[in-house]
Design an enzyme around this catalytic site. Structure first.
Site, short mmCIF file in Angstrom:
data_model
loop_
_atom_site.label_atom_id
_atom_site.label_comp_id
_atom_site.label_asym_id
_atom_site.label_seq_id
_atom_site.Cartn_x
_atom_site.Cartn_y
_atom_site.Cartn_z
N TYR A 245 0.87 -1.19 0.00
CA TYR A 245 0.00 0.00 0.00
C TYR A 245 0.90 1.23 0.00
CZ TYR A 245 -3.30 3.61 1.42
OH TYR A 245 -4.05 4.76 1.46
N GLU B 141 -3.08 7.73 -4.23
CA GLU B 141 -3.19 6.47 -3.50
C GLU B 141 -3.00 5.32 -4.49
OE1 GLU B 141 -6.10 4.60 -0.14
OE2 GLU B 141 -7.05 5.13 -2.04
#
Length: 414
Positions: free
Chosen positions: A139, A226
């Protein structure tokens, strides 16, 4: 506190319906991927298709036995979503021979996800992507942080699921790296991120990818980048397998190429209309339309309506310098909501003059032939002139002495 109650209600509504006043522009995955690729970020090869024929041609160009077909909507949770036509899932790994069938069911359909709201979002584009052989998933995100007053990199050596879930299951694996806007992204900070991700491949190449993502964040005036997952392939290369990018609307004047890609079909049509007239509008689920000047006064108005047993249908701030045309547009937007049974106008005239508001109310009431009660509370600059215009208009407008009185009358008028 009343205002905090209103703020919470608005936050819940915006979150559940994926609404907003377009404070931050969001782009589709295929658009974000192209911008990332142009910035030197590794992304999977993919081709956007707007028709079934284009989808079939894209799959043929990829040339593999299997491809990934992804619905393009501005809402998360696509993989677990459901089309209103019954098709389960907005993302599929399929045989190339199945592309025509899947594309015909997805294009023109409506996909409902946890983040789309009950009405779902229209799918006008699908992305055909090469199936990747991914060995690991991480992530990675960059966003503006109020505490450090600059960009903050968040990375986790686990990925592929929401950061909220990761924070619960692997809090020890999440690292946060603040970046000084004065110093920029130093080699030390880059190494901290690469080590935090536990990259197994070429660390110098991984560092280049982290720098490319940061440069994208700065150069394109992003509010958020993101990448989930930021994946590692079998050769150890980092690839932005899926990404979401937000852009600051205040930078639209210098990011024209980005903002020209805005997809208004994914937004509330009322908010799109409001933005064209420089009005701030957010649709809610009540039945009393609100037109107010100033965000704080607007939220207080909504709370006092609730206090007296009513339910606001919207947040609408006309600002401090609205014209008669803007006031008319505000009424048109409010009344486009069939659930609105009454309208409360609450204006405190400072920069915004009460007589201008009154003229707008009169013109809108006459041209739109309003069928719902309109309650008006005016106070401040040119208030007497405004009240006289309303009184002489011959229209059945309901005057209120103060905000409390206006809220009571609005609730009683339904």
């Amino acid at each position: 506190m009343l205002v905090s109650t209103c703020a919470k209600r608005m936050a819940r509504t915006m979150q559940s319906a994926n609404l907003g006043a377009v404070r931050f522009l969001n782009l589709h995955e295929y658009q974000s991927s192209q911008i990332m690729s142009d910035s030197g970020v590794n992304v999977p090869f993919g081709i956007a298709a707007h028709s079934v024929d284009e989808a079939v041609a894209a799959a043929a160009k990829i040339g593999d036995e299997e491809v990934v077909i992804k619905s393009q909507i501005l809402a998360g949770g696509r993989g677990l979503g459901t089309f209103t036509n019954g098709l389960q899932g907005g993302v599929h790994i399929i045989k190339t021979s199945e592309v025509k069938d899947y594309a015909s069911k997805m294009l023109g359909g409506t996909l409902v996800t946890k983040q789309s709201g009950a009405a779902g979002k229209p799918v006008n584009t699908v992305l055909l992507a090469k199936k990747m052989q991914l060995a690991r998933e991480f992530y990675f995100a960059i966003l503006m942080d109020r505490t450090s007053q600059g960009p903050l990199i968040i990375a986790c050596s686990e990925g592929g699921t929401s950061i909220e879930d990761l924070a619960e299951s692997h809090p020890d694996k999440i690292i946060k790296v603040p970046v000084s806007l004065q110093e920029g992204l130093t080699d030390e900070k880059v190494k901290q991120v690469v080590d935090g991700l536990t990259v197994s491949g070429d660390k110098d190449a991984a560092a280049d990818q982290i720098r490319a993502l940061y440069n994208l964040f700065i150069d394109k005036d992003c509010t958020m980048v993101e990448v989930n997952p930021l994946a590692e392939d079998v050769d150890g290369n980092l690839i932005a397998a899926d990404a979401k990018i937000g852009f600051d609307d205040n930078a639209s004047f210098r990011q024209k190429d980005v903002f020209s890609q805005r997809d208004t079909t994914q937004e509330d049509s009322r908010e799109v209309a409001a933005s064209e007239f420089d009005l701030n509008y957010i649709g809610l689920d009540g039945n009393i339309g609100c037109m107010v000047n100033g965000a704080g006064l607007a939220m207080a108005t909504m709370d006092i309506i609730s206090l007296h047993g009513g339910s606001p249908a919207n947040f609408l701030d006309v600002g401090g310098s609205a014209t008669t045309a803007q006031i008319k547009a505000a009424f048109e937007i409010i009344t486009s909501d069939a659930s609105v049974k009454a309208i409360l106008v609450n204006i405190f005239g400072g920069i915004m003059k009460c007589d201008i508001i009154a003229e707008g109310i009169i013109e809108a009431s006459r041209s739109l032939e309003l069928k719902v009660p309109v309650i008006v509370r005016l106070e401040g600059t040119n208030v007497e002139r405004g009240k006289q215009l309303l009184a002489d208009s011959g229209l059945a407008l309901i005057s209120a002495d103060d905000l409390d009185d206006a809220a009571k009358k609005a609730v009683a008028a339904i």
